[in-house]
Design an enzyme around this catalytic site. Sequence first.
Site: not given
Ligand code: PMT
Length: 407
Positions: A214, A283, A343, A347
């Site tokens: 990503n 994911d 979320k 989580k």
């Molecule tokens: O890196 P940059 O270019 O500065 O951009 C910043 C960002 C947009 C990446 C950052 O600010 C951000 O939003 N990070 C989380 C991105 C994300 O994967 O969001 P999510 O909605 O898919 O996941 C929610 C949370 O669960 C996040 O804290 C993620 O780290 C965590 N997660 C998700 C999937 C997974 N398998 N394990 C996780 O721990």
Amino acid sequence: MTAWKEKRRILLGVSGGISAYKVPDFVRALRHGGNEVDCILTEAAERFVSPMVLATLSERRVWLERDFLSDDGGPQIPHIRLAERAEACGVVPCTADTLRKIAQGEAGTLLGATLLALRAPVVLFPAMNVHMWDHPATQASVTRCRELGYRVIEPEEGYLACGYEGRGRLPSKEVILEELWRALSPKCDLEGVRVLVTAGPTLEFLDPVRFLSNPSSGKMGYAMARTAWYRGAEVCLVTGPVPLDPPPGVECVRVTSALEMHDAVLRKLEWATVIVKAAAVGDYRAAQQETRKIKRESRERLCLDLEQNPDIAAAVGSRKRADQFLLGFAAETDDLIAHAQSKMRRKGLDMIVANPVSGQRNAFGAEDNSVVVIDKSGVVAEFSGNKESVADSLWDEVGKRLRGKGA
Ligand code: PMT
């Protein structure tokens, strides 16, 4: 630039080592944002760097040993005036002789007297021949300086100007600037807090040359790590592959896949007080990773069989102790708040930072971010600006809650 890095007053003490020739470059970099840089040169330093160059770049008078106790018509003698002006001081380079003098509190020179009169934080950057650095007398000076409250940054290993190879090199400009920013940080409320940050993307390899990923650049996570370190925290950064340098005092664990990130985070979980999940974790991964390159000619269509990666945030959420704080991020294209809230609940997060990742306000890769902060009571704050200032504001929110937990 972050607001508190502007219009500050920095004092540089320069002693007589070969790496003093690099100081003009530091002065130029520090001047951005309207910062004022005063330089004091020891007598020996004048042989390695020109006072006129420093005066031109700093647009200020450069202070020399012959100015010590001089009567230049000012209301205060120079070492008191310089000490009172400075908000932070770096001695760069700091020779073995200057280090010894500082350790012994010698006040017979302009630099020595100024350091005694200073109440602002001082960072010493020793640089010298490897055997001089290793000598017990030098090491005793380092220990004594640390006891006196000076921050002493170890020189780096590498080729030395004297022809030797080993520890003794002045750290890079980036390290020196970061250490000075840390000394200038207006907040040190995270002292004693251990912060574990994840940042960047993960790469899920399909075969040796192709992966799913990503656009995360790591900037937001690195900004969280950097600002926590500025504020006094001990920081461990678990990072996916991004071309960024971690702040100098931060332990950095580099990973590639979500599984590696999962293992690295769980290994460090016990240690951490605050866990920040800013990484964009893949994911899904290939159910079967090919060991050889998939040949285009061999397949007209390619169907990927993917399986779910573990949810690292959820794993932390289910294991965390009552004294640990878990901050998640949510990257959302729509229904920002509703999705983030769901979320946070699923989580087991204490707080979540929702940021948009579509259209004009796309957090991925950008210098700026625009976030909504949500805790169990609902939306608690909104911040916009460069990622470092947003991170700083997020630490304010985390700090309040840590104090609520009695940390
Ligand atoms: O890196 P940059 O270019 O500065 O951009 C910043 C960002 C947009 C990446 C950052 O600010 C951000 O939003 N990070 C989380 C991105 C994300 O994967 O969001 P999510 O909605 O898919 O996941 C929610 C949370 O669960 C996040 O804290 C993620 O780290 C965590 N997660 C998700 C999937 C997974 N398998 N394990 C996780 O721990």
